[in-house]
Structures are given as C-alpha cells and as structure tokens.
Design a protein around this motif. Structure first.
Motif, short mmCIF file in Angstrom:
data_model
loop_
_atom_site.label_atom_id
_atom_site.label_comp_id
_atom_site.label_asym_id
_atom_site.label_seq_id
_atom_site.Cartn_x
_atom_site.Cartn_y
_atom_site.Cartn_z
N GLY A 9 11.93 -8.35 10.17
CA GLY A 9 11.05 -7.43 9.47
C GLY A 9 9.63 -7.95 9.43
N SER A 10 8.83 -7.32 8.59
CA SER A 10 7.43 -7.74 8.44
C SER A 10 7.00 -7.56 6.98
N VAL A 11 5.97 -8.29 6.60
CA VAL A 11 5.40 -8.15 5.25
C VAL A 11 3.89 -8.20 5.38
N ASP A 12 3.23 -7.31 4.65
CA ASP A 12 1.77 -7.35 4.58
C ASP A 12 1.35 -6.79 3.23
N PHE A 13 0.04 -6.71 3.03
CA PHE A 13 -0.43 -6.24 1.73
C PHE A 13 -1.80 -5.60 1.86
N GLU A 14 -2.12 -4.79 0.85
CA GLU A 14 -3.46 -4.22 0.68
C GLU A 14 -3.85 -4.52 -0.76
N SER A 15 -5.12 -4.80 -0.96
CA SER A 15 -5.55 -5.16 -2.30
C SER A 15 -6.97 -4.70 -2.56
N VAL A 16 -7.20 -4.29 -3.79
CA VAL A 16 -8.54 -3.96 -4.26
C VAL A 16 -8.82 -4.87 -5.45
N PRO A 17 -9.75 -5.83 -5.28
CA PRO A 17 -10.04 -6.75 -6.39
C PRO A 17 -10.36 -5.98 -7.67
N GLY A 18 -9.72 -6.41 -8.75
CA GLY A 18 -9.93 -5.79 -10.05
C GLY A 18 -9.02 -4.61 -10.32
N PRO A 66 -3.72 -9.14 -15.92
CA PRO A 66 -4.36 -9.86 -17.03
C PRO A 66 -3.74 -9.49 -18.37
N GLU A 67 -3.81 -10.41 -19.32
CA GLU A 67 -3.21 -10.19 -20.64
C GLU A 67 -3.79 -8.99 -21.37
N ASP A 68 -5.04 -8.65 -21.10
CA ASP A 68 -5.69 -7.55 -21.82
C ASP A 68 -5.44 -6.19 -21.17
N ARG A 69 -4.53 -6.11 -20.22
CA ARG A 69 -4.26 -4.87 -19.50
C ARG A 69 -2.79 -4.48 -19.68
N GLN A 70 -2.54 -3.20 -19.90
CA GLN A 70 -1.14 -2.73 -19.94
C GLN A 70 -0.63 -2.72 -18.50
N GLY A 71 0.33 -3.59 -18.23
CA GLY A 71 0.83 -3.75 -16.88
C GLY A 71 1.65 -2.58 -16.39
N ARG A 72 1.50 -2.30 -15.09
CA ARG A 72 2.28 -1.24 -14.45
C ARG A 72 2.68 -1.74 -13.07
N SER A 111 3.79 -2.40 -5.99
CA SER A 111 2.38 -2.30 -6.36
C SER A 111 2.18 -2.69 -7.82
N ASP A 112 1.03 -3.29 -8.08
CA ASP A 112 0.69 -3.68 -9.45
C ASP A 112 -0.74 -3.26 -9.74
N ASN A 113 -1.08 -3.27 -11.02
CA ASN A 113 -2.46 -2.97 -11.43
C ASN A 113 -3.12 -4.25 -11.93
N GLY A 114 -2.90 -5.33 -11.19
CA GLY A 114 -3.42 -6.64 -11.56
C GLY A 114 -4.82 -6.89 -11.06
N ILE A 115 -5.14 -8.17 -10.93
CA ILE A 115 -6.52 -8.57 -10.60
C ILE A 115 -6.86 -8.41 -9.13
N GLY A 116 -5.85 -8.19 -8.29
CA GLY A 116 -6.10 -8.03 -6.87
C GLY A 116 -6.32 -9.38 -6.19
#
Length: 185
Positions: A160-169, A95-101, A118-123
């Motif tokens: 290969g393979s691709v998958d993900f883990e996510s925590v909303p917010g 989100p625009e109001d968050r310092q992205g990492r 990995s990102d620190n986005g909205i999930g």
C-alpha cells in the motif's frame, strides 16, 4: 552545593533513561517481526482503534465507512499499530484550547481501500513535510520519531501507500491506501 549536585545527577539520570528508551525503540523498530499477511476486516480493525481512543479522550470522533465489507491483505497486529499510531498523532496534534475533532473514513477506489484520518490540529509546517516519515524525526517534545517511519514501513510491506495533506493551524489528513483482498477461485 549539594542540592546543585543532586539536581545535576537527577537530570543526568533522566537523560540516560530517555536515551535508553530511544535505544529500545530503535532496537524494536529494527527487529520488527516479519509480517504475517492474511485477509483482515479493515472495518473491524479501525472500529477497535476508534473505540479505544474514544473512551480515553473527550474529542469528537467520527467513523464513516462504506457499507460493504472491506477486506485487505495485511498483518492484523501491524495494521493495528498503523492506525493506533495515526490516531494517537491526530489526538496529540490538537492544542489544549481547541475542541478536538477526528474523522476516520473508509472508501473504495480502484481496487484499494482508502482510509483517511483527519484532525483539526496544528498541522504540519511546510519545512517539515519532507522529513515526516524519516526515522528519528519528531515534532513533539517526547517520543522518538519512529511512529510514522514504522507506519510507512508496514503499509508499504502490505503493498500500500501512505501520504498526507496539511494546512498549518487548521489540521492534517493522513491517507492510507491498501489493496483489497481478491479471493482466488
């Protein structure tokens, strides 16, 4: 009355342009060129992708890798598309109001190169997880929903393979596993 007609015409033209762009992307997806697998320096591919995004946005980018060379068998152009797409999604998820990492790591595990983005986005909401790699599914207001379907297709073509883990917010981690190149004696 005329201005309403003009607005309606403009809206219709925009919708037609959008549908045309979607049709073009589906067509491109359907006729993706056949893969030309070769020994590819994965660290180099990721390094170029990170450099492109690092220069175009203000987020913190970290790129960590094992010290030894990491060579996989894949189509280099398609691998660039995979990681560019995953990094772009990470950037867009913040989100625009968050310092992205955004953190990219390469590790080795059981004959596989393991790349985590990995990102620190909205999930990703739990209700959307099962559709995330389905063509035409998107959580964004723009886009066609082909990016992650393309990523999955390319990675699986490379054995290969691709998958993900996510925590909303809090953020998401996409993991791509690709077999390491084994030279024949």
């Amino acid at each position: 009355r005329e201005s309403m007609t003009e607005r309606m015409a403009e809206t219709l033209i925009q919708q037609i342009d959008t549908l045309s762009a979607i049709a073009t992307e589906f067509s491109d997806f359907a006729k993706m060129p056949a893969a030309s697998p070769e020994a590819v320096d994965l660290k180099e591919v990721l390094g170029h992708c990170v450099m492109l995004f690092r220069e175009s946005c203000t987020y913190e980018f970290r790129y960590e890798s094992v010290e030894q060379p990491v060579t996989v068998v894949a189509d280099k152009t398609q691998l660039n598309r995979v990681f560019s797409n995953l990094i772009k999604n990470a950037v867009q998820a913040i989100p625009e109001d968050r310092q992205g990492r955004i953190v990219l790591t390469i590790t080795l595990n059981d004959g596989m190169a393991v790349v985590e983005i990995s990102d620190n986005g909205i999930g990703i909401d739990a209700s959307q997880r099962h559709r995330i790699f389905v063509p035409n599914f998107t959580t964004k207001s723009g886009g066609t929903g082909l990016g992650l379907a393309m990523v999955k297709n390319i990675v699986e073509q490379s054995k290969g393979s691709v998958d993900f883990e996510s925590v909303p917010g809090e953020g998401t981690v996409f993991t791509v596993r690709l077999p390491l190149f084994r030279p024949t004696a």
